[in-house]
Design a protein around this motif. Structure first.
Motif, PDB file in Angstrom:
ATOM      1  N   LEU A 152     -13.599  -4.003  -6.356  1.00 36.31           N
ATOM      2  CA  LEU A 152     -12.684  -3.678  -5.363  1.00 36.31           C
ATOM      3  C   LEU A 152     -11.551  -2.586  -6.082  1.00 36.31           C
ATOM      4  O   LEU A 152     -11.150  -1.719  -5.426  1.00 36.31           O
ATOM      5  CB  LEU A 152     -11.757  -4.665  -4.592  1.00 36.31           C
ATOM      6  CG  LEU A 152     -12.371  -5.033  -3.348  1.00 36.31           C
ATOM      7  CD1 LEU A 152     -11.701  -6.367  -2.691  1.00 36.31           C
ATOM      8  CD2 LEU A 152     -12.165  -3.951  -2.337  1.00 36.31           C
ATOM      9  N   ASN A 153     -11.155  -3.021  -7.538  1.00 41.59           N
ATOM     10  CA  ASN A 153     -10.316  -2.062  -7.901  1.00 41.59           C
ATOM     11  C   ASN A 153     -10.873  -1.182  -9.144  1.00 41.59           C
ATOM     12  O   ASN A 153     -10.329  -1.083 -10.046  1.00 41.59           O
ATOM     13  CB  ASN A 153      -9.052  -2.904  -8.467  1.00 41.59           C
ATOM     14  CG  ASN A 153      -8.378  -3.620  -7.463  1.00 41.59           C
ATOM     15  OD1 ASN A 153      -8.476  -3.240  -6.133  1.00 41.59           O
ATOM     16  ND2 ASN A 153      -7.581  -4.672  -7.888  1.00 41.59           N
ATOM     17  N   ILE A 170      -5.878   0.500   4.709  1.00 43.00           N
ATOM     18  CA  ILE A 170      -4.803  -0.417   4.456  1.00 43.00           C
ATOM     19  C   ILE A 170      -5.413  -1.781   3.959  1.00 43.00           C
ATOM     20  O   ILE A 170      -5.096  -2.293   3.016  1.00 43.00           O
ATOM     21  CB  ILE A 170      -3.918  -0.427   5.409  1.00 43.00           C
ATOM     22  CG1 ILE A 170      -3.139   0.843   5.890  1.00 43.00           C
ATOM     23  CG2 ILE A 170      -2.592  -1.399   5.309  1.00 43.00           C
ATOM     24  CD1 ILE A 170      -2.058   0.989   6.857  1.00 43.00           C
ATOM     25  N   MET A 171      -6.313  -2.316   4.980  1.00 40.54           N
ATOM     26  CA  MET A 171      -6.787  -3.600   4.690  1.00 40.54           C
ATOM     27  C   MET A 171      -7.504  -3.832   3.079  1.00 40.54           C
ATOM     28  O   MET A 171      -7.140  -4.607   2.524  1.00 40.54           O
ATOM     29  CB  MET A 171      -7.441  -4.421   5.690  1.00 40.54           C
ATOM     30  CG  MET A 171      -6.765  -5.011   6.687  1.00 40.54           C
ATOM     31  SD  MET A 171      -5.180  -5.654   6.386  1.00 40.54           S
ATOM     32  CE  MET A 171      -5.577  -7.248   6.358  1.00 40.54           C
ATOM     33  N   PRO A 172      -8.265  -2.789   2.848  1.00 42.09           N
ATOM     34  CA  PRO A 172      -9.073  -3.000   1.717  1.00 42.09           C
ATOM     35  C   PRO A 172      -8.284  -2.685   0.422  1.00 42.09           C
ATOM     36  O   PRO A 172      -8.424  -3.528  -0.426  1.00 42.09           O
ATOM     37  CB  PRO A 172     -10.197  -1.841   1.737  1.00 42.09           C
ATOM     38  CG  PRO A 172     -10.224  -1.420   3.040  1.00 42.09           C
ATOM     39  CD  PRO A 172      -9.061  -1.924   3.986  1.00 42.09           C
ATOM     40  N   ARG A 173      -7.087  -1.967   0.550  1.00 44.35           N
ATOM     41  CA  ARG A 173      -6.196  -1.757  -0.486  1.00 44.35           C
ATOM     42  C   ARG A 173      -5.363  -2.723  -0.690  1.00 44.35           C
ATOM     43  O   ARG A 173      -5.103  -3.340  -1.730  1.00 44.35           O
ATOM     44  CB  ARG A 173      -5.186  -0.290  -0.288  1.00 44.35           C
ATOM     45  CG  ARG A 173      -6.220   0.890  -0.431  1.00 44.35           C
ATOM     46  CD  ARG A 173      -6.349   1.328  -1.892  1.00 44.35           C
ATOM     47  NE  ARG A 173      -4.935   1.676  -2.406  1.00 44.35           N
ATOM     48  CZ  ARG A 173      -4.316   1.089  -3.569  1.00 44.35           C
ATOM     49  NH1 ARG A 173      -4.972   0.065  -4.189  1.00 44.35           N
ATOM     50  NH2 ARG A 173      -3.354   1.566  -4.122  1.00 44.35           N
ATOM     51  N   ALA A 174      -4.855  -3.558   0.517  1.00 45.14           N
ATOM     52  CA  ALA A 174      -4.116  -4.682   0.469  1.00 45.14           C
ATOM     53  C   ALA A 174      -5.025  -5.600  -0.160  1.00 45.14           C
ATOM     54  O   ALA A 174      -4.170  -6.380  -1.238  1.00 45.14           O
ATOM     55  CB  ALA A 174      -3.583  -4.900   1.901  1.00 45.14           C
ATOM     56  N   VAL A 229       0.919  -1.155  -0.036  1.00 47.49           N
ATOM     57  CA  VAL A 229       0.030   0.067  -0.078  1.00 47.49           C
ATOM     58  C   VAL A 229       0.908   1.159  -0.019  1.00 47.49           C
ATOM     59  O   VAL A 229       1.721   1.334   0.888  1.00 47.49           O
ATOM     60  CB  VAL A 229      -0.944   0.186   1.323  1.00 47.49           C
ATOM     61  CG1 VAL A 229      -1.576   1.166   1.214  1.00 47.49           C
ATOM     62  CG2 VAL A 229      -1.828  -1.152   1.266  1.00 47.49           C
ATOM     63  N   PRO A 230       0.533   2.248  -0.957  1.00 44.96           N
ATOM     64  CA  PRO A 230       1.591   3.202  -1.217  1.00 44.96           C
ATOM     65  C   PRO A 230       1.698   4.154   0.225  1.00 44.96           C
ATOM     66  O   PRO A 230       0.684   4.322   0.877  1.00 44.96           O
ATOM     67  CB  PRO A 230       1.071   4.085  -2.183  1.00 44.96           C
ATOM     68  CG  PRO A 230       0.224   3.234  -3.174  1.00 44.96           C
ATOM     69  CD  PRO A 230      -0.307   2.028  -2.081  1.00 44.96           C
ATOM     70  N   GLU A 231       2.890   4.515   0.595  1.00 44.65           N
ATOM     71  CA  GLU A 231       3.039   5.233   2.044  1.00 44.65           C
ATOM     72  C   GLU A 231       2.436   6.408   2.093  1.00 44.65           C
ATOM     73  O   GLU A 231       1.587   6.649   2.810  1.00 44.65           O
ATOM     74  CB  GLU A 231       4.518   5.487   2.023  1.00 44.65           C
ATOM     75  CG  GLU A 231       5.028   5.905   3.359  1.00 44.65           C
ATOM     76  CD  GLU A 231       4.874   4.789   4.282  1.00 44.65           C
ATOM     77  OE1 GLU A 231       4.565   5.336   5.505  1.00 44.65           O
ATOM     78  OE2 GLU A 231       4.951   3.455   4.097  1.00 44.65           O
TER      79      GLU A 231
END
Lengths: 232, 259
Positions: free
Chosen positions: A226-227, A150-154, A127-129
């Motif tokens: 999701l994406n 973070i979790m949804p993006r991961a 996940v981008p900083e």
């Protein structure tokens, strides 16, 4: 010349009930172990990226144990090995572990959780900083950042890999036929043993291919959801 | 393309042919998890009554023999596919199997019997004693056929790749009954089962239609030469007392075919 066609149609008409039962067991094993494995993998992956060794080390050990040994060995140890201890047979878990299907589900779920956790760990780190910083600057607590950002993006980033693991898991379920579960492989083996031919196994193979295709289609749908931002 | 295919076929045929010529080596398939007939000892060496017998037969027909270990339910497919040339694995001679393979003369008789916890009351002659029980059998065996035909309504059947796993589940209480050859039952009870409270349950089951008259070696259909040689070797071994000598090393009773 075309007798093989009648061979297969006979196989299907005579045994469709058996195949349907086996297919149903296989689908159940895959779906339930995937859901359970995923739920277990979320805390595991968080523990894996934790800077606290009290969390990180046990999670690492778990992952090493389950990813470092063959699934078949895990199934055998769990099914045939555990009951050799009287303590297990006298425990409250015995009515549950007595049957082969619950044993299979437990091992399949634990095993998949280890792989899922590694995939999610990779996703969390990918996940981008900037996105994490943005969440912090909006005043989100670390817990809220994990839950909302973070979790949804991961999961989104890692969906293709997760889908791959599920497809692997589908094939992994075939190993439960070695502990007397009549999944699709179990049914096909029974029929192959009875007829001394390999057609029943080939038919099972075709059904696995179809299932695999359906699973990857389903994950494509998830990905689109999701994406959504990266639909091309 | 056609030509290439033909070339491959010819080359393959030549390869197979040359193998057949060198085939004073007979590959014998067996399932080496069936003590005391065929099993691997702690060092991994193949041992057992039928292994000894097969070696005697091979000596008599002056052939070199090689044993190939595989699951019982893979033996006939492997024979058909040419991976092995003969089977010795306590395989009962049944009409059903004889449609697919050719059998030699009888090697042994093979009575069958149930094993259960002592005092279970299980009796093959009384189907009602099986009500609600779970029974373990090995895949591809006559015992599997029997329970599927005769006891299907009373019992839940669990099918194992090898009998070793069935014994483990009997000990664990996952199955109530194991159905196998009386000889194998005897061996397991003697080594493990008796001490844990198991025994032979009911009388021996004799159903010639399902179990046949006994066990024999199997060869591919139409391999008359090998079949004839093996038959001769089996007969001689029975006649000159070699069979009895080997038999007595393993069992306190005679399992040779009745003369």
């Amino acid at each position: 010349m075309f007798s093989w066609i009648t061979d297969y149609s006979d196989l299907v008409t005579d045994n469709w009930q058996g195949y349907a039962d086996g297919l149903w067991i296989t689908v159940q094993l895959m779906v339930i172990s995937t859901v359970a494995g995923f739920l277990l993998a979320i805390p595991l992956s968080l523990a894996r990226v934790s800077s606290n060794p009290l969390f990180a080390w046990p999670a690492f050990a778990y992952s090493a144990a389950f990813r470092g040994t063959p699934l078949l060995v895990q199934i055998f140890l769990f099914y045939y090995g555990l009951p050799q201890f009287d303590a297990v047979r006298n425990s409250i878990f015995w009515p549950f572990l007595r049957d082969a299907v619950p044993c299979a589900l437990v091992v399949l779920s634990f095993n998949l959780a280890a792989y899922f956790a590694e995939v999610l760990r990779g996703g969390i780190m990918a996940v981008p900083e900037g996105e994490k910083e943005a969440a912090r600057s909006l005043g989100m607590t670390p817990a809220l950042t994990y839950r909302r950002i973070i979790m949804p993006r991961a999961i989104g980033i890692m969906l293709p890999s997760l889908s791959n693991e599920v497809v692997q898991q589908l094939k992994g379920t075939a190993l439960v036929s070695t502990i007397t579960v009549l999944d699709m492989t179990g049914v096909a083996r029974r029929l192959a043993a009875k007829s001394y031919t390999s057609e029943p196994l080939i038919l099972a193979g075709i059904l696995y291919i179809i299932l695999t295709y359906l699973v990857s289609r389903l994950f494509k749908v998830f990905e689109r959801h999701l994406n959504a931002y990266q639909i091309r | 393309m056609r030509k290439l295919m033909m070339g491959i076929v010819v080359a393959a045929a030549a390869l197979v042919g040359s193998q057949a010529n060198a085939a004073s080596i007979i590959r014998i398939g067996t399932e080496a998890a069936y003590a005391p007939f065929e099993y691997k000892d702690d060092t991994g060496e193949l041992k057992g009554m039928e292994i000894e017998l097969a070696k005697v037969y091979c000596e008599r027909i002056k052939a070199k023999c090689e044993f190939v270990n595989m699951d019982f339910d893979s033996l006939i497919p492997a024979l058909k596919a040419g991976k092995i040339d003969a089977i010795i694995s306590q395989m009962s001679i049944t009409a059903e199997r004889a449609k697919t393979v050719d059998f030699t003369h009888l090697v042994t008789i093979a009575p069958t019997q149930f094993v259960a916890k002592a005092g279970s009351g299980i009796d093959g002659a009384k189907p009602e004693t099986f009500k609600g029980k779970t029974i373990g059998v090995q895949s591809g065996t006559t015992h599997e056929t029997y329970v599927n035909q005769k006891l299907k309504d009373q019992v839940t059947v669990k099918v194992y790749q090898g009998l070793d796993d069935a014994w483990l589940d009997l000990e664990a209480g996952r199955v109530d009954i194991v159905f196998a050859d009386a000889t194998i039952d005897y061996d397991w009870l003697d080594k493990t089962g008796k001490a844990k409270g198991f025994e032979l349950a009911g009388e021996q089951i004799n159903d010639a239609e399902i179990f046949g008259e006994g066990t024999g070696m199997a060869v591919r259909k139409g391999e008359a030469k090998l079949l004839g040689e093996l038959n001769k070797a089996i007969d001689e071994t029975n006649k000159d007392g070699t069979f009895k000598q080997i038999n007595d090393k393993y069992f306190p009773f005679n399992i040779g075919p009745k003369a």
